[in-house]
Write a protein that holds these residues in place. Structure first.
Motif, short mmCIF file in Angstrom:
data_model
loop_
_atom_site.label_atom_id
_atom_site.label_comp_id
_atom_site.label_asym_id
_atom_site.label_seq_id
_atom_site.Cartn_x
_atom_site.Cartn_y
_atom_site.Cartn_z
N LEU A 54 -33.86 101.88 16.45
CA LEU A 54 -33.05 103.01 16.01
C LEU A 54 -33.39 104.28 16.78
N ASP A 55 -34.66 104.47 17.05
CA ASP A 55 -35.08 105.63 17.86
C ASP A 55 -34.49 105.53 19.26
N ALA A 56 -34.49 104.31 19.80
CA ALA A 56 -33.91 104.10 21.14
C ALA A 56 -32.42 104.44 21.15
N ILE A 57 -31.70 103.99 20.14
CA ILE A 57 -30.26 104.29 20.05
C ILE A 57 -30.04 105.80 19.98
N GLU A 58 -30.83 106.46 19.18
CA GLU A 58 -30.67 107.91 19.02
C GLU A 58 -30.93 108.64 20.34
N ARG A 59 -31.97 108.24 21.05
CA ARG A 59 -32.29 108.90 22.32
C ARG A 59 -31.20 108.68 23.36
N VAL A 60 -30.71 107.46 23.45
CA VAL A 60 -29.65 107.18 24.43
C VAL A 60 -28.39 107.95 24.07
N ALA A 61 -28.04 107.98 22.80
CA ALA A 61 -26.83 108.69 22.37
C ALA A 61 -26.92 110.17 22.71
#
Length: 212
Positions: A54-61
């Motif tokens: 979820l942290d990865a998704i947030e950073r990429v977004a």
């Protein structure tokens, strides 16, 4: 900036190959996404299989606007809502129940719910869903199975995922009911772990060049 997908069809049309990514360290998410986008693959499925997902998704977004980041391995409504809150642009599930289909729809995000049988595909058709994930593709009959569905279910398009390789991808993409394929071969653990992003970009570039 890449256009935000509004439907499952938009997700399938992003590129011939959808990278299926397992992120162990969220610090690797942004350079990994940039490497894939540089190779011509804007759509990225980050699987919810690790605590960092979820942290990865947030950073990429937030940091890679050219990417269209989605959440994969969504198996319940709580995950669907958390992924949407993190900034996911689409959802992918390995299988699907009516309840999960409703909860994914409630997020307002396009989704590719997973199926492995004709009956599962028909059940989702009854809900108005015509873009689906076929998983696990190789173990469930591969290209022969999908080809057999073009007659009875011509309105359904698939993103087959599971066991597909750079060598076998073209066979799937040649089918009229395949919009794209999902693949993990684009992000080998060794390349990601060592930050060899140029090599990831080269793998992405070769995948982006596949015909469909």
């Amino acid at each position: 900036m890449t256009t935000i997908p509004r439907s499952g069809a938009d997700v399938l049309d992003l590129a011939p190959v959808m990278p299926v990514v397992v992120v162990e360290d969220a610090d690797q998410a942004v350079p990994l996404a940039r490497a894939l986008v540089a190779g011509g693959l804007p759509g990225i499925e980050v699987t919810l299989r690790t605590p960092a997902a979820l942290d990865a998704i947030e950073r990429v977004a937030q940091e890679v606007p050219e990417a269209v980041v989605g959440a994969g391995t969504v198996v319940n409504g709580e995950q669907a809502r958390a992924a949407a809150q993190a900034g996911a642009r689409f959802l992918v599930s390995p299988g699907c129940t009516p309840a999960l289909a409703r909860e994914m729809a409630d997020t307002g995000l396009p989704a590719l719910p997973g199926v492995a049988t004709v009956s599962e595909a028909m059940a989702l058709l009854e809900l108005g869903l015509t873009e689906l994930k076929f998983f696990p593709a190789e173990a469930s009959g591969g290209t022969a199975f999908l080809k057999s569905l073009t007659g009875p279910l011509p309105q359904v398009r698939f993103c087959p995922t599971g066991g597909i390789t750079a060598r076998s991808a073209q066979g799937y993409l040649a089918l009229p009911n395949v919009g794209c394929v999902g693949g993990s071969w684009l992000t080998p653990a060794a390349l990601v772990g060592e930050g060899r992003w140029d090599e990831v970009t080269e793998l992405a570039r070769a995948a982006a060049a596949l015909e469909r």
